[in-house]
Enzyme design. Structure first.
Site, PDB file in Angstrom:
ATOM      1  N   CYS A 113       1.253  -1.961  16.568  1.00  0.00           N
ATOM      2  CA  CYS A 113       1.310  -1.764  14.917  1.00  0.00           C
ATOM      3  C   CYS A 113       1.204  -2.583  13.605  1.00  0.00           C
ATOM      4  CB  CYS A 113       2.734  -1.290  13.847  1.00  0.00           C
ATOM      5  SG  CYS A 113       3.081  -1.176  12.311  1.00  0.00           S
ATOM      6  N   GLU A 129       0.754  -1.071   0.243  1.00  0.00           N
ATOM      7  CA  GLU A 129       0.213  -0.197   0.261  1.00  0.00           C
ATOM      8  C   GLU A 129       1.021   0.807  -0.562  1.00  0.00           C
ATOM      9  OE1 GLU A 129      -4.304  -1.604   1.887  1.00  0.00           O
ATOM     10  OE2 GLU A 129      -2.592  -0.893   3.316  1.00  0.00           O
ATOM     11  N   SER A 164      11.731   6.074  15.075  1.00  0.00           N
ATOM     12  CA  SER A 164      10.347   5.691  16.453  1.00  0.00           C
ATOM     13  C   SER A 164      10.434   5.348  17.489  1.00  0.00           C
ATOM     14  CB  SER A 164       9.470   4.310  15.667  1.00  0.00           C
ATOM     15  OG  SER A 164       9.102   4.453  14.321  1.00  0.00           O
ATOM     16  N   LEU A 165      10.598   6.017  18.070  1.00  0.00           N
ATOM     17  CA  LEU A 165      11.017   6.056  19.940  1.00  0.00           C
ATOM     18  C   LEU A 165      10.341   4.949  20.319  1.00  0.00           C
ATOM     19  CD1 LEU A 165      13.863   6.985  21.471  1.00  0.00           C
ATOM     20  CD2 LEU A 165      12.907   8.783  22.741  1.00  0.00           C
ATOM     21  N   HIS A 166       9.050   6.134  20.454  1.00  0.00           N
ATOM     22  CA  HIS A 166       7.774   5.634  21.285  1.00  0.00           C
ATOM     23  C   HIS A 166       7.665   4.750  22.795  1.00  0.00           C
ATOM     24  CE1 HIS A 166       6.584   5.238  17.372  1.00  0.00           C
ATOM     25  NE2 HIS A 166       7.161   4.464  17.359  1.00  0.00           N
ATOM     26  N   CYS A 198       2.926   8.738   0.836  1.00  0.00           N
ATOM     27  CA  CYS A 198       4.036   7.632   2.835  1.00  0.00           C
ATOM     28  C   CYS A 198       3.796   6.224   1.074  1.00  0.00           C
ATOM     29  CB  CYS A 198       3.126   7.962   3.250  1.00  0.00           C
ATOM     30  SG  CYS A 198       3.074   6.256   4.161  1.00  0.00           S
ATOM     31  N   CYS A 257      -1.683   5.455  10.200  1.00  0.00           N
ATOM     32  CA  CYS A 257       0.310   5.711  10.458  1.00  0.00           C
ATOM     33  C   CYS A 257      -0.068   3.628  11.033  1.00  0.00           C
ATOM     34  CB  CYS A 257       0.630   6.211  11.234  1.00  0.00           C
ATOM     35  SG  CYS A 257       1.284   7.774  11.383  1.00  0.00           S
ATOM     36  N   CYS A 260       6.716  -4.751  16.090  1.00  0.00           N
ATOM     37  CA  CYS A 260       6.441  -3.305  17.709  1.00  0.00           C
ATOM     38  C   CYS A 260       5.012  -3.378  17.774  1.00  0.00           C
ATOM     39  CB  CYS A 260       6.328  -1.906  16.316  1.00  0.00           C
ATOM     40  SG  CYS A 260       8.444  -1.781  16.065  1.00  0.00           S
ATOM     41  N   SER A 269      12.005   7.208   8.046  1.00  0.00           N
ATOM     42  CA  SER A 269      11.478   6.660   9.023  1.00  0.00           C
ATOM     43  C   SER A 269      12.174   5.157  10.024  1.00  0.00           C
ATOM     44  CB  SER A 269       9.817   6.865   9.484  1.00  0.00           C
ATOM     45  OG  SER A 269       9.653   6.811  10.894  1.00  0.00           O
ATOM     46  N   CYS A 329       6.871  -6.333   7.861  1.00  0.00           N
ATOM     47  CA  CYS A 329       7.458  -5.801   8.316  1.00  0.00           C
ATOM     48  C   CYS A 329       7.737  -7.230   9.749  1.00  0.00           C
ATOM     49  CB  CYS A 329       7.328  -4.919   9.062  1.00  0.00           C
ATOM     50  SG  CYS A 329       8.151  -3.910   9.780  1.00  0.00           S
ATOM     51  N   GLU A 373      10.226  -1.627   7.460  1.00  0.00           N
ATOM     52  CA  GLU A 373      11.704  -0.837   8.269  1.00  0.00           C
ATOM     53  C   GLU A 373      12.305  -0.691   6.705  1.00  0.00           C
ATOM     54  OE1 GLU A 373      12.174   0.784  10.665  1.00  0.00           O
ATOM     55  OE2 GLU A 373      14.498   0.667   9.783  1.00  0.00           O
TER      56      GLU A 373
HETATM   57  N1  SAH Z   1       8.875   0.712   9.866  1.00  0.00           N
HETATM   58  C1  SAH Z   1       9.513   2.446  10.339  1.00  0.00           C
HETATM   59  C2  SAH Z   1       8.503   3.120   9.038  1.00  0.00           C
HETATM   60  C3  SAH Z   1       6.516   3.210   9.357  1.00  0.00           C
HETATM   61  S1  SAH Z   1       5.301   3.319  10.707  1.00  0.00           S
HETATM   62  C4  SAH Z   1       9.085   2.861  11.833  1.00  0.00           C
HETATM   63  O1  SAH Z   1       8.893   2.354  12.780  1.00  0.00           O
HETATM   64  O2  SAH Z   1       9.718   4.399  11.907  1.00  0.00           O
HETATM   65  C5  SAH Z   1       5.555   4.955  10.779  1.00  0.00           C
HETATM   66  C6  SAH Z   1       4.968   5.257  12.248  1.00  0.00           C
HETATM   67  O3  SAH Z   1       3.814   5.019  12.628  1.00  0.00           O
HETATM   68  C7  SAH Z   1       5.775   5.229  13.490  1.00  0.00           C
HETATM   69  O4  SAH Z   1       6.477   5.817  14.185  1.00  0.00           O
HETATM   70  C8  SAH Z   1       5.177   3.750  14.316  1.00  0.00           C
HETATM   71  O5  SAH Z   1       5.541   3.246  15.007  1.00  0.00           O
HETATM   72  C9  SAH Z   1       4.065   4.267  13.762  1.00  0.00           C
HETATM   73  N2  SAH Z   1       2.963   3.391  14.392  1.00  0.00           N
HETATM   74  C10 SAH Z   1       2.543   1.983  13.675  1.00  0.00           C
HETATM   75  N3  SAH Z   1       1.393   1.925  14.133  1.00  0.00           N
HETATM   76  C11 SAH Z   1       0.555   3.266  14.444  1.00  0.00           C
HETATM   77  C12 SAH Z   1      -0.603   3.301  15.327  1.00  0.00           C
HETATM   78  N4  SAH Z   1      -1.188   1.901  15.930  1.00  0.00           N
HETATM   79  N5  SAH Z   1      -0.181   4.105  15.632  1.00  0.00           N
HETATM   80  C13 SAH Z   1      -0.013   5.180  15.334  1.00  0.00           C
HETATM   81  N6  SAH Z   1       0.987   5.159  15.189  1.00  0.00           N
HETATM   82  C14 SAH Z   1       1.995   3.993  15.108  1.00  0.00           C
END
Ligand code: SAH
Length: 361
Positions: free
Chosen positions: A123, A96, A220-222, A109, A339, A120, A197, A116, A166
């Protein structure tokens, strides 16, 4: 799309490679620039239609080369103008790509993998597991399809590598795609218009730091603690938070440029005022800005989105302490284009993606 194996796929070639290839079939290499213009600026993939090349040359090129392009299967449009394209690749796999109209610029995007491997915890794409890497031609090809479908020839746009996959887990193809997209004879997308990212695959991040074509970096720190990040972003067990932030401190940034730290807000998990204060401390000494992503909820994702006032409080704590912060308004949630919501079923039978899609019906 072509299954022709005899002909070389020009979508996989950087300009210099196309020049070399032409030389190898006794075609003057300066034609590579014209071909690049046709493919990338004018969206023409049929060599017979490249009218500034001689007729014989056109036929020869058509015999020798193809330009493989992801096939558009479905186009969905969100109430907010976001468009999600479902594309099929030559081997039948689906990916997509998303168009976001006003962020404030127009943004594409795009995906770098089918599925992937990072898994995470919040995700949806991660639930698919990794099916395969995209090739450079498939990564750049998404942009060609988006430009064509949205009729954006000649317009400016940004690219974020925030679709499925990723990017630093598919390093070579991703960087090659960026060079193809950046080529001045093609779409000429400037590196400052591209954001990569990543969860922080450290060896690849160190390599990125040495690239001549350097996109903006988003991490993507989180999470603000090793233990919690281990759970939310499993690769943290291999490349921990501290090492990641050290690598960010060393990362070469152009003047006035900053690293974006993405932080998905999960209700009662990582959204407290203490988390916010810890985040400020962690980012000390890094030219950073923070992008807060209130969770996009989905079936199968065991977390909730915090209430708006909680999100605002978190943002306020950062802002008060001098950290630039924005809250990502999610786009295209009604068509599952936001996202972490990109997931496709494979054409092959029981991939993890299909199992999940079946589970969720
Ligand atoms: N793999 C890369 C790029 C893809 S996702 C990465 O992880 O950075 C782009 C962003 O969306 C990332 O920061 C990811 O953590 C975030 N993301 C993933 N699932 C999400 C969700 N359910 N709600 C909001 N953001 C999300």
């Amino acid at each position: 799309m072509s299954t022709d194996t005899a002909r070389r796929d020009a979508s996989e070639l950087e300009l210099a490679e196309l020049e070399q290839y032409l030389a190898s079939i006794d075609v003057p290499k300066f034609h590579a620039r014209q071909i690049f213009q046709w493919i990338y600026r004018r969206g023409e993939t049929n060599f017979e239609a490249m009218t500034d090349l001689g007729r014989e040359l056109r036929s020869q090129l058509a015999r020798e080369l193809v330009v493989d392009t992801p096939a558009l299967v479905k186009r969905e449009r969100s109430e907010d103008g976001t468009a999600k394209l479902l594309l099929q690749l030559a081997d039948g796999q689906y990916i997509e790509s998303v168009f976001i109209p006003d962020t404030p610029s127009q943004t594409f995007c795009i995906s770098t993998q089918v599925g992937c491997a990072m898994r995470c915890a919040f995700c949806l794409t991660g639930k698919m597991g990794i099916v395969r890497n995209l090739t450079a031609g498939e990564i750049a090809g998404q942009v060609r399809v988006l430009v064509r479908e949205l009729q954006m020839q000649g317009q400016r746009f940004n690219i974020v590598l925030m679709g499925m996959g990723e990017p630093l887990h598919n390093y070579d193809a991703t960087m090659k795609a960026l060079r193809i997209l950046g080529d001045e004879h093609g779409l000429a997308v400037a590196p400052r218009r591209i954001t990569l990212s990543t969860v922080g695959v450290l060896p690849a991040l160190e390599r990125l730091a040495t690239e001549p074509f350097m996109p903006n970096l988003a991490i993507s720190l989180h999470s603000t603690t090793e233990d919690q990040r281990d759970l939310l972003v499993p690769i943290n067990r291999k490349y921990g938070l501290k090492e990641l932030l050290d690598a960010c401190r060393r990362f070469p940034l152009k003047r006035r440029n900053r690293i974006t730290f993405e932080y998905v807000l999960l209700k009662d998990v990582n959204d407290s005022p203490e988390d916010a204060r810890r985040l400020v401390k962690l980012l000390h000494g890094i030219k950073a800005k923070v992008n807060l992503l209130p969770l996009n909820e989905a079936a199968g994702i065991p977390f909730e989105r915090p209430a708006d006032d909680r999100v605002n409080r978190f943002a306020q704590i950062l802002a008060e302490r001098g950290v630039t912060v924005s809250v990502r308004r999610s786009r295209g949630r009604d068509i599952r284009a936001a996202c972490g919501q990109l997931i496709t079923e494979s054409s092959r039978q029981r991939t993890p993606g299909r199992q999940l899609a079946t589970m969720m019906e």
